[in-house]
Each structure stands twice: as structure tokens, then as C-alpha cells.
Write an enzyme that holds these catalytic residues in place. Sequence first.
Site, short mmCIF file in Angstrom:
data_model
loop_
_atom_site.label_atom_id
_atom_site.label_comp_id
_atom_site.label_asym_id
_atom_site.label_seq_id
_atom_site.Cartn_x
_atom_site.Cartn_y
_atom_site.Cartn_z
N LYS A 162 112.38 23.72 115.07
CA LYS A 162 112.70 24.66 113.99
C LYS A 162 114.10 24.39 113.43
O LYS A 162 114.34 24.44 112.23
CB LYS A 162 112.58 26.09 114.49
CG LYS A 162 111.14 26.46 114.89
CD LYS A 162 111.13 27.71 115.73
CE LYS A 162 109.70 28.12 116.13
NZ LYS A 162 109.72 29.19 117.16
N GLY A 192 101.93 38.22 127.93
CA GLY A 192 101.50 37.37 126.82
C GLY A 192 102.63 36.87 125.94
O GLY A 192 102.38 36.28 124.89
#
Lengths: 428, 428
Positions: B205, B187
Site C-alpha cells: 500500500k 476474524g
Amino acid sequence: MTNRTLTVGLLGFGTVGTGVVRLLREHADEIASRLGATLIVGPVAVRDPQRVRDIPVARLTSDPAEVVDDPGVDIVVEVMGGVDPARTLIERALKSGKSVVTANKELVATVGFELADLADENHAWLEYEAAVAGGIPIIKPLRESLAGDRVRRILGILNGTTNYILTKMTEEGVDFAEALAEAQRLGFAEADPAADVDGADAASKLAILASLAFDSRIVAGDVFRDGITGVTATDIAHARRMGYVIKLLGIAESSNGDVGVRVHPALVPREHPLASVRESFNAIFVEAEAVGDLMFYGRGAGSLPTASAVVGDVVDVARGVLSGERPVNSLRRHGKTVRPMEDLTVQFYVLLDVADEAGVLAGVASTFGDHDVSIKSVWQEGHGDSAQLLLITHAARDGDLQRTLQDLRRLSSVRDVASVMRVEGGEA
Amino acid sequence: MTNRTLTVGLLGFGTVGTGVVRLLREHADEIASRLGATLIVGPVAVRDPQRVRDIPVARLTSDPAEVVDDPGVDIVVEVMGGVDPARTLIERALKSGKSVVTANKELVATVGFELADLADENHAWLEYEAAVAGGIPIIKPLRESLAGDRVRRILGILNGTTNYILTKMTEEGVDFAEALAEAQRLGFAEADPAADVDGADAASKLAILASLAFDSRIVAGDVFRDGITGVTATDIAHARRMGYVIKLLGIAESSNGDVGVRVHPALVPREHPLASVRESFNAIFVEAEAVGDLMFYGRGAGSLPTASAVVGDVVDVARGVLSGERPVNSLRRHGKTVRPMEDLTVQFYVLLDVADEAGVLAGVASTFGDHDVSIKSVWQEGHGDSAQLLLITHAARDGDLQRTLQDLRRLSSVRDVASVMRVEGGEA
């Protein structure tokens, strides 16, 4: 808006004060553009106004009243250090509606709550980012960025001198006295290093962090402390073989409505982010409920790093003053009480000089067992007069461990308790 | 003052949105005490209001207008992601005077400037701490704590997925495909990992950080980027022997009034604080003129870490709203331009598959010399078909190195340019 000006007066003009004036001058354009106003250096109070300075300022005075009582001064920067007369001067400045930025950890860690209340009463701002870990932004992140979270624990390397000494001991194998002498030669330690090596400096900083993190009134005197003078090259070598490094940590933790606050040398697993903080750097490791682990790393002292934090606060305060916003400085007091050291739960490393004979381990182990301290691992080292037992316990009440040590000292097979140190930051 | 309430509406109720509601509820008492007001969860816009949720909320709606147009909503939290329709919805909220907190890096990195201006025009707040590095406080420290300093360079590990993959490749010796598959199984990587592994996520970012650090308008499209799909187990092994680890870095630096912004894999010296940032952690290393080196470390993603940053912003915005302070969101535009990649000065690691014959090194070395790229060190590796030359250059213009590579590919003694990577963070 850019034609507005605010005047900054200084109390003290040593290494940090000089840095503050330098930054206010050299970064004047950026600051003016960020703020929409110009910051001007006003009166500067010093002990000896006749002394020649590297950085000239227009108004040097030996009378601090000329700073705190001058109606032309908007923001007072206090970088003189010590509780008195800094406290009285800051009180006077606040009472006349001036805002104050201080780098004075000793002051904030003892009367910070009273000063914050006084600032609120007088609609003034009081900020002190530079008081903890010099240039590292930590006060604002704790107070503002984590306002929606819940801090569980803070582990801090809060003193650059002791971190420098421990780094030298670790990397060069020298003993405490030699590393201290080198630190003094290089200017990383003062001629009288007591406040650093005995943990008092770190304790002040930890009290400030704990107050903010746990919405509680914690002062320097609440902090249990033990310095690094007892750390030996042998401890460091043993720690290393087990996968640990030794650091002087300030630890604040909350459990069951109480707060534990302590400064002492600790074994930290080599993989922990704090273990790689070397030389005179500082770092604050924060464990919070939602965000998990955070670390803030940087220079904890020095003229320009500390001045960077002071000027950051000055700009912040100036923004507040210009916006007409009503300041809220007062620290929250949720009445969390300080839990006594003996009731804290800690893991220990214990080094015993023992007789080289059968049955020693059995006697030692049963002494630990008598006090409900469970042993995690044991190594037997050396022979004859240098026979040693090295133990790591599971987490146990500090008080129970202290009683175990008392009993161990009475065992005929134990020649000496050579070292006891706490273990933090998880398993190595 | 504690009887005041503010209502928070949500756009999106996925992992981050669920975390936000959880924190607003579970930490309600602390937040109320810190703020002097109560925060209430209002309408929540979702795609499918019929779906059963882990965390129940009073008002689920499929119509986002019920959030952004509701006069009872004071603060809108946007956690739906993507530029559209998030942009239009936020614009509507701001125009009606609502303040907005967003975690949407893609949006802020493309139209953040326009949104900030719109917020100012409407006396509303716009905050986005969670858009960069999830739970790590970095926007506020850059904008406020360093307001009196001058940032020179930012080096960031800004993407947890790629840092996890590179950590596995480094520590377990597996290749990219295997590490990616493991990351997907656990995950840490999405089924379509493109935006992570090709550096697009990190570029967004970085654009936000660079805009704040250099008072300039930098958008995601300005950022040079190269992902990690070309990094091989061989590169990692070579790097390790030379004392480096390989990290995907976002780098923003200012020189001569220009700004360089780039995302690419880089060799980082093992002793550098960024080298020990493992697994899915993020970190931002800031080099500033006065404060020196700072590092901010923590979780860059995940439901609760990201929610912690969002709720921190919500509390901050709520404070502003309650104080009546006039918001200043607009980013400063000092007109620093983006310097093209070819004009940046960088150090390189180059790995060449070469013929195993005399004179190869001489030909290679003179090709570097032809383009003014100076070689710092060379290793010859292997024999016969596996003969390789491994070079580290001194800092050189990126464009000169690219031309060197073109010429090297034409040399008969060079079978292939197997790898080229930049070197950052000083000498190993």
C-alpha cells in the site's frame, strides 16, 4: 501537449488570493507536468491596485470586468468573499464560457444551485472545494468517492475559531470571554467574531455538505443554529467528568426521506475521533451505509491551506477544459425536505439550579416523564444556594425537550435552567 | 441520458465481490441518478460456479475469459487478489478496450505502472482506490485534490490486523501472541497472519501511495520493512510512560530529490492524531507544503467498506466512459530514486539490558558518540539482573545507529540490546 497554456484570472487578492498566486508560481513545474499544460496568472482584480503587494503580479486592475470579460482568461478564481458582487461577476464569467473556482462558502451555500445550472448551460466548470473546511479534501470525496455508497450522517467541526476557543476553555479552564480574547490576540478570531461564534460560518459549510451528501437542495437558511457564547467553564467541567468534551458541531442526517441540518455546541464522548480534534483544526466525520465511519482532518482556514484546495480545483478544471469533456456541475435535487428542528431526535444534557430540599428530583423527573423524555442518568451536585441537578436524557424529540424545559422553569423547586446542550456521537 | 446502460463484469466473488454486487443492486437508483445511466451486473467469474451464494447473480462462470473477452462487458472489476492470473486477465480486458477497477494492492504495487500505460494505449480507464486503505478515499485526494500542492511526508496506519493487535497489547497489557490469537478468533487476523504482521501488506500500500505522492516509480520491493512480531509488552509499557504509543507505520518521505519508503513499528507521541486510531481502523496522515497536515481515517478492510471504494471507482470510470473523455492513467515518473534505509535520518528508542555497575552509562554514551548519534534522554531502570538503560536519541542516520548497536553488543557491560524502535511524528 505541454506547450498548451491556460490563463487564470483572479477576483480578489487577499490572503487566499496571494496564496493561490504563490502556489501557481512555486509549483509551476509540477503542475505543468501533472497537467500536460502550463497555467499562467492573468489579470487580478483588487480594490486598490496602487497598494504594494508581497507577491507582484503583471496585471492588477480595480475593474473586475477586466477579469470576467477578458477573452484570454480561461479560468476565474473568485476569492473576494461575500454574496455581492461575487455572484454577478461569476455569472458573467460563466455566461462567457469561462470556468470558475470559488472559495466562497456564503455564496455557494445560498445560490450554489443556480450557479451550477448556469455553468452547465454554458459548458463551463464550477468548483468550490475550498469553500468547505479550507484545505481538507471533502467535496470531491463526498461527490465522487462515495458515489456508490449512501451517507447517513455527517458530524463536522467546521469552524476553526470556535474550535480554538473551546480547546482553550477545555485545556486551560478559562471562560469564553478570555479564550475569545486570546484567539483574537493570536489572529485565530476576527475583531468582530459574530459569524464564527454564532455558528453562521459553520451553517453555510454544512448546507453545502448536506446538499452533496443527500442529493438535496439545502441552503444556509435551512440550518438550525446555536453558537458557543452560552457555553460556560462549568458546562465543560461537568462534561469532562462524565467523559465528554464540548465541540461546536455541524450535523446533517437523513431519515425517512427528510434531512435534519443543525449547528450547535454538543457533548462528544472523549473516545470519539472528533474529540481529539484540537486548536483551530477542522474535521468532518462521515457515517455511510457501506463504508462505515470515515473522518477527514486538516486545516480549515489560512492562506496556504485554502489556496492548496483552490489550486487543486484549478488543476482539476484545467484537466476538464483540456479534455473537452462536457462538465456536469448541477446538483441533484431528490426533493428531500428539511425536517424542522423540533421533530429531530436528540439526546440532551440539562443542568438545573435547584432548591436544596427533599422531593426536588421527584418533581423534575415527573416533568420529564410528562413529555415522554426519558432520563438516562442524574447527578446531584452542591448544597444550599449552589445545589444543582445534572441530567442526561435518552434520545427524545427536540420539541418535547423544549416543552419539558418550559415546564421545568415553572417549578418552584427549580431556580434556573442553567444549561441545555445536545449530546452526539454515541455514549461516553 | 438515463436509458444508457453499462455492464460490469467481475473477476472474483468473495467477500469484496459479494459486497460490490450488493451495493450495485441496493444503491441502483441513486447510482443511476448520479450517473445518468444504469449499471448492470454482467458475468461473474468464480472458482466454483456450483457453490450456493448469499447473493445470486445471473451469470456465474468458472472461465474468466467469459468476463474479459465478452464484448458486452464495459467495466471489469477485479477482486480475486494475487498477481497471477489477475495480471494477465486485466491485460486482456484492457487490450480489448474495457476499463478496469481493481482492489488488488499486490498487483498495483508491482505492475501498476505497466498496467496504467497499457490502459492509456487502449483508451481505457484503470482505477484502484480500494487497493489502499479499503474504504478510505486517499488515491483520488492525493492525485487530484493535492495536484497543486507538494507532499513532503506520508505516515500511514495501513494494516488493520496489526493495528488491532497493537491496540489490544496497549489497552489490555497482553503480549503479541495472545493479542494475535484474539484477533484470529474474532476474524481480524487470518490463520496465516504473516503478510500482515511482517509488514508486507502495508509495504504494498505504501508503494502505491509513494508513487502517487512523489510522481515516482516505487514498487513494493523498494520498501524497507520490519514487522511487529518483536514488539513486546515491555516496549509498550516503556513507550507509554514516555508519552508514546506504538503503531506499525508506513512512512514515505521526500528529501533532496530522493524518496525514503519504510514500514516498521514506531513510537508515536500520544497527542499525534495517528495515536488515537484504534482497533482495526486505518488512517493516512499527509504532510504537504501548502495545506499542512491532513488525515484520512476509516475502515481499511472488510466486505462493504472495500466494496464502497470499488463501486465509487466504477461510477467514476462509468462517468469517464460516458463522457468520451480520453483517460489519463499513466503515472508520472520524475525519476526520484529510492534512498537506502541506512541513509535516512531517524530518531530512535533503544532499550539495553545492562550490568548493574558503575560506569555503564559512560561506556554506552561514548559508543553512541563514536558514531555521531546524539542522545536526547536516558532512563536507568531496575537493578541487578533486571537493570536496563532506556535511551531516546536525536535524529541520526539509520546506518550510524546500526553501527552503534553492533558496538554496543560488544560492550561487556551490555548484556543485550533488548529493543530498538524508531520514533516518528515529533516529540512526545
